[in-house]
Design an enzyme around this catalytic site. Structure first.
Site, PDB file in Angstrom:
ATOM      1  N   SER A  29       0.817  -1.225   0.000  1.00 43.04           N
ATOM      2  CA  SER A  29       0.000   0.000   0.000  1.00 43.04           C
ATOM      3  C   SER A  29       0.849   1.273   0.000  1.00 43.04           C
ATOM      4  CB  SER A  29      -0.907  -0.001   1.232  1.00 43.04           C
ATOM      5  OG  SER A  29      -1.588   1.234   1.308  1.00 43.04           O
ATOM      6  N   SER A  31      -0.586   4.072   0.878  1.00 39.42           N
ATOM      7  CA  SER A  31      -1.281   4.979   1.800  1.00 39.42           C
ATOM      8  C   SER A  31      -0.447   5.388   3.014  1.00 39.42           C
ATOM      9  CB  SER A  31      -2.610   4.351   2.240  1.00 39.42           C
ATOM     10  OG  SER A  31      -3.468   4.258   1.128  1.00 39.42           O
ATOM     11  N   THR A  76      -9.101  -1.426   2.192  1.00 38.57           N
ATOM     12  CA  THR A  76      -8.820  -1.783   0.813  1.00 38.57           C
ATOM     13  C   THR A  76      -9.146  -3.258   0.567  1.00 38.57           C
ATOM     14  OG1 THR A  76      -7.173  -1.570  -0.957  1.00 38.57           O
ATOM     15  CG2 THR A  76      -6.326  -2.220   1.196  1.00 38.57           C
ATOM     16  N   LYS A  80     -13.795  -3.968   1.549  1.00 41.04           N
ATOM     17  CA  LYS A  80     -14.647  -2.772   1.468  1.00 41.04           C
ATOM     18  C   LYS A  80     -16.130  -3.086   1.660  1.00 41.04           C
ATOM     19  CE  LYS A  80     -11.520  -0.110  -1.472  1.00 41.04           C
ATOM     20  NZ  LYS A  80     -11.355   0.645  -2.720  1.00 41.04           N
ATOM     21  N   ASP A 117     -13.613   6.980  -2.654  1.00 40.06           N
ATOM     22  CA  ASP A 117     -13.226   6.630  -4.033  1.00 40.06           C
ATOM     23  C   ASP A 117     -14.085   7.410  -5.033  1.00 40.06           C
ATOM     24  OD1 ASP A 117     -11.244   4.817  -3.364  1.00 40.06           O
ATOM     25  OD2 ASP A 117     -12.576   3.073  -3.419  1.00 40.06           O
ATOM     26  N   GLY A 141     -14.776  -3.543 -15.795  1.00 40.99           N
ATOM     27  CA  GLY A 141     -14.742  -4.071 -14.442  1.00 40.99           C
ATOM     28  C   GLY A 141     -16.072  -3.808 -13.760  1.00 40.99           C
ATOM     29  N   ALA A 142     -16.322  -4.562 -12.706  1.00 36.64           N
ATOM     30  CA  ALA A 142     -17.589  -4.398 -11.978  1.00 36.64           C
ATOM     31  C   ALA A 142     -17.397  -4.639 -10.483  1.00 36.64           C
ATOM     32  CB  ALA A 142     -18.638  -5.353 -12.536  1.00 36.64           C
ATOM     33  N   ASN A 165     -17.607  -6.275 -18.397  1.00 41.52           N
ATOM     34  CA  ASN A 165     -17.006  -7.086 -17.329  1.00 41.52           C
ATOM     35  C   ASN A 165     -17.015  -8.549 -17.695  1.00 41.52           C
ATOM     36  OD1 ASN A 165     -15.834  -7.260 -14.656  1.00 41.52           O
ATOM     37  ND2 ASN A 165     -17.687  -8.342 -14.056  1.00 41.52           N
ATOM     38  N   ARG A 166     -16.028  -9.259 -17.156  1.00 42.43           N
ATOM     39  CA  ARG A 166     -15.891 -10.699 -17.388  1.00 42.43           C
ATOM     40  C   ARG A 166     -17.168 -11.432 -16.972  1.00 42.43           C
ATOM     41  NH1 ARG A 166     -11.041 -13.357 -14.073  1.00 42.43           N
ATOM     42  NH2 ARG A 166     -12.341 -12.576 -12.371  1.00 42.43           N
TER      43      ARG A 166
HETATM   44  P1  NDP Z   1     -12.397  -6.146  -7.312  1.00 37.40           P
HETATM   45  O1  NDP Z   1     -11.714  -7.433  -6.996  1.00 37.40           O
HETATM   46  O2  NDP Z   1     -13.536  -5.702  -6.468  1.00 37.40           O
HETATM   47  O3  NDP Z   1     -12.907  -6.169  -8.835  1.00 37.40           O
HETATM   48  C1  NDP Z   1     -12.066  -6.589  -9.862  1.00 37.40           C
HETATM   49  C2  NDP Z   1     -12.788  -6.520 -11.194  1.00 37.40           C
HETATM   50  O4  NDP Z   1     -11.846  -6.867 -12.211  1.00 37.40           O
HETATM   51  C3  NDP Z   1     -13.950  -7.481 -11.310  1.00 37.40           C
HETATM   52  O5  NDP Z   1     -14.949  -6.882 -12.096  1.00 37.40           O
HETATM   53  C4  NDP Z   1     -13.334  -8.669 -12.042  1.00 37.40           C
HETATM   54  O6  NDP Z   1     -14.245  -9.356 -12.880  1.00 37.40           O
HETATM   55  C5  NDP Z   1     -12.319  -7.992 -12.931  1.00 37.40           C
HETATM   56  N1  NDP Z   1     -11.199  -8.900 -13.185  1.00 37.40           N
HETATM   57  C6  NDP Z   1     -10.319  -9.383 -12.277  1.00 37.40           C
HETATM   58  N2  NDP Z   1      -9.434 -10.185 -12.891  1.00 37.40           N
HETATM   59  C7  NDP Z   1      -9.770 -10.239 -14.192  1.00 37.40           C
HETATM   60  C8  NDP Z   1      -9.256 -10.923 -15.326  1.00 37.40           C
HETATM   61  N3  NDP Z   1      -8.175 -11.722 -15.224  1.00 37.40           N
HETATM   62  N4  NDP Z   1      -9.854 -10.737 -16.521  1.00 37.40           N
HETATM   63  C9  NDP Z   1     -10.935  -9.923 -16.633  1.00 37.40           C
HETATM   64  N5  NDP Z   1     -11.494  -9.270 -15.595  1.00 37.40           N
HETATM   65  C10 NDP Z   1     -10.905  -9.412 -14.388  1.00 37.40           C
HETATM   66  O7  NDP Z   1     -11.225  -5.055  -7.285  1.00 37.40           O
HETATM   67  P2  NDP Z   1     -11.364  -3.472  -7.101  1.00 37.40           P
HETATM   68  O8  NDP Z   1     -12.539  -3.008  -7.861  1.00 37.40           O
HETATM   69  O9  NDP Z   1     -11.259  -3.099  -5.674  1.00 37.40           O
HETATM   70  O10 NDP Z   1     -10.003  -2.954  -7.790  1.00 37.40           O
HETATM   71  C11 NDP Z   1      -9.835  -3.034  -9.198  1.00 37.40           C
HETATM   72  C12 NDP Z   1      -8.582  -2.266  -9.588  1.00 37.40           C
HETATM   73  O11 NDP Z   1      -8.736  -0.896  -9.279  1.00 37.40           O
HETATM   74  C13 NDP Z   1      -7.314  -2.731  -8.853  1.00 37.40           C
HETATM   75  O12 NDP Z   1      -6.247  -2.742  -9.771  1.00 37.40           O
HETATM   76  C14 NDP Z   1      -7.073  -1.668  -7.834  1.00 37.40           C
HETATM   77  O13 NDP Z   1      -5.695  -1.502  -7.569  1.00 37.40           O
HETATM   78  C15 NDP Z   1      -7.608  -0.446  -8.549  1.00 37.40           C
HETATM   79  N6  NDP Z   1      -8.047   0.582  -7.617  1.00 37.40           N
HETATM   80  C16 NDP Z   1      -7.459   1.804  -7.707  1.00 37.40           C
HETATM   81  C17 NDP Z   1      -7.853   2.816  -6.882  1.00 37.40           C
HETATM   82  C18 NDP Z   1      -7.168   4.125  -7.006  1.00 37.40           C
HETATM   83  O14 NDP Z   1      -7.377   4.977  -6.146  1.00 37.40           O
HETATM   84  N7  NDP Z   1      -6.400   4.343  -8.051  1.00 37.40           N
HETATM   85  C19 NDP Z   1      -8.895   2.648  -5.866  1.00 37.40           C
HETATM   86  C20 NDP Z   1      -9.474   1.317  -5.847  1.00 37.40           C
HETATM   87  C21 NDP Z   1      -9.039   0.339  -6.698  1.00 37.40           C
HETATM   88  P3  NDP Z   1     -15.351 -10.401 -12.299  1.00 37.40           P
HETATM   89  O15 NDP Z   1     -16.485  -9.555 -11.817  1.00 37.40           O
HETATM   90  O16 NDP Z   1     -15.665 -11.224 -13.472  1.00 37.40           O
HETATM   91  O17 NDP Z   1     -14.657 -11.147 -11.193  1.00 37.40           O
END
Ligand code: NDP
Length: 288
Positions: A29, A31, A76, A80, A117, A141-142, A165-166
Site C-alpha cells: 500500500s 497509503s 482496501t 470494502k 473513491d 470491471g464491476a 465485465n468478465r
Molecule cells: P475487485 O476485486 O472488487 O474487482 C475486480 C474486477 O476486475 C472485477 O470486475 C473482475 O471481474 C475484474 N477482473 C479481475 N481479474 C480479471 C481478469 N483476469 N480478466 C478480466 N477481468 C478481471 O477489485 P477493485 O474493484 O477493488 O479494484 C480493481 C482495480 O482498481 C485494482 O487494480 C485496484 O488496484 C484499482 N483501484 C485503484 C484505486 C485508485 O485509487 N487508483 C482505488 C481502488 C481500486 P469479475 O467480476 O468477473 O470477477
C-alpha cells in the site's frame, strides 16, 4: 516496482493518534507513505500504518479500531463490502456503491463508513480537465472500484455509463447503479465513448495483478478519448502505453489514489490535505 520507505521528522509519543489501512494483501500500500507525509507536513501528532487483516477478522478489526480509539481507518481489497456491515452509519455514496473505503470515528463511540473513491475519482478527472456531464463513458470491471466510478459518473451527469465485465451478472449490477443511463456494453462500444476507465487489476504489478495483461483491445482507442487506468502501480501500465500510441489522452491511478486519500485525511483531521505533498510521497514510495 519496489515500494520504498520515506524519512519523516515526526517521532510518535504517548499522545500520538493512530490511523491505518486494513486489507489483504496490504504491504504494497502507498497509503502509509502518503498519510504520514501529510501528518508530517501539517505537524500533526498522528501515525498511519498498514495492517494485514484476514477476511475472517474484519469484524474484530473494526471492534479493535473502536477499542483503541483510532483516529481513522482506510479499507482496501478485499474488505470494502464487509466493513459496510460493521459501521454504525454510512454515507450516501458508500451505501449506494456497497463499499466503505474510509471509516471515520464520530467522537461518540460510533463509526461512520464513507466512500471517498467516488469523490476521489471525480477530482482526478477534474485534474485532467474532463467533465463527464453529457459525455458517453465506459468502465471495464464491476468490482468495488468500478462501482464507485459508475456511481460517480452517473452523479456527474454522464450521458451513458457503459460497463464491460468478465462476469455478466456483476456487469448488470454495476450498470444498474447509473439508473437509466447505465447499460452493459460490448467491446465495440470502446470506440464510441469519450472516457474509458480500467477498473480491473489487469496491468497491476505484484501480488494479485497480471502485469502484462490488457483489459480491452487497444485497437479501438483513438484521439479525442481520455483513457484512465485505475491501476496505480506501475505508473505507466500496458493499457496506458497502448492508449498513448493510439493518440488517446491517458491518466494513471495515482490521481484517484491521492484524492481519495486526501478526502479521507480531511474527514479524520478536519484539516485541508496537502495534496502536492501526498502525491510526492506516493510517487516516492512507488519508486517513480
Ligand atoms: P475487485 O476485486 O472488487 O474487482 C475486480 C474486477 O476486475 C472485477 O470486475 C473482475 O471481474 C475484474 N477482473 C479481475 N481479474 C480479471 C481478469 N483476469 N480478466 C478480466 N477481468 C478481471 O477489485 P477493485 O474493484 O477493488 O479494484 C480493481 C482495480 O482498481 C485494482 O487494480 C485496484 O488496484 C484499482 N483501484 C485503484 C484505486 C485508485 O485509487 N487508483 C482505488 C481502488 C481500486 P469479475 O467480476 O468477473 O470477477
Amino acid at each position: 516496482m519496489p515500494v520504498q520507505g520515506s524519512l519523516l521528522r515526526h517521532e510518535p509519543g504517548g499522545a500520538t493518534r493512530l490511523a491505518a489501512v486494513i486489507g489483504s494483501p496490504v504491504r504494497h500500500s502507498l497509503s502509509p507513505a502518503m498519510h504520514n507525509a501529510a501528518f508530517d507536513e501539517l505537524e500533526l501528532d498522528w501515525v498511519y500504518v498498514a495492517l494485514e487483516v484476514a477476511p475472517s477478522e474484519v469484524a474484530a478489526a473494526i471492534a479493535g479500531m473502536r477499542a483503541f480509539g483510532f483516529g481513522g481507518l482506510s479499507v482496501t481489497i478485499p474488505h470494502k463490502a464487509a466493513v459496510l456491515g460493521e459501521v454504525d452509519e454510512t454515507s450516501e455514496a458508500s451505501a449506494a456503491v456497497g463499499a466503505v473505503n474510509t471509516v471515520v470515528p464520530l467522537g461518540d463511540g460510533r463509526l461512520r463508513g464513507e466512500n471517498t473513491d467516488v469523490g476521489g475519482f471525480l477530482a482526478s478527472l477534474s485534474d485532467e480537465g474532463f467533465d463527464p456531464a453529457g459525455r458517453p463513458c465506459l468502465v471495464v470491471g464491476a468490482g468495488g472500484a468500478a462501482r464507485a466510478v459508475v456511481h460517480a459518473l452517473a452523479g456527474a451527469g454522464a450521458a451513458d455509463v457503459v460497463v464491460l465485465n468478465r462476469s455478466p451478472r456483476r456487469a448488470e449490477e454495476a450498470a444498474a447503479l447509473a439508473g437509466p443511463r447505465g447499460r452493459v456494453g460490448v467491446p465495440a462500444d470502446v470506440a464510441k465513448v469519450d472516457l474509458v476507465v480500467n477498473a480491473t487489476p489487469l496491468g497491476l504489478a505484484g501480488a494479485g495483478g497480471d502485469a502484462g495483461a490488457l483489459p480491452l483491445d487497444p485497437a479501438a482507442l483513438r484521439p479525442g478519448q481520455l483513457v484512465v487506468d485505475l491501476v496505480p502501480n506501475p505508473a505507466v501500465t500496458p493499457l496506458l502505453r497502448a492508449a498513448g500510441a493510439s493518440g488517446a489522452r491517458v491518466a494513471g491511478g495515482l490521481g484517484m489514489l491521492v484524492h481519495q486519500g486526501a478526502l479521507a485525511f480531511e474527514l479524520w483531521t478536519g484539516r485541508s490535505a496537502p495534496l502536492a505533498v501526498m502525491r510526492r510521497a506516493a510517487l516516492h514510495a512507488l519508486g517513480a
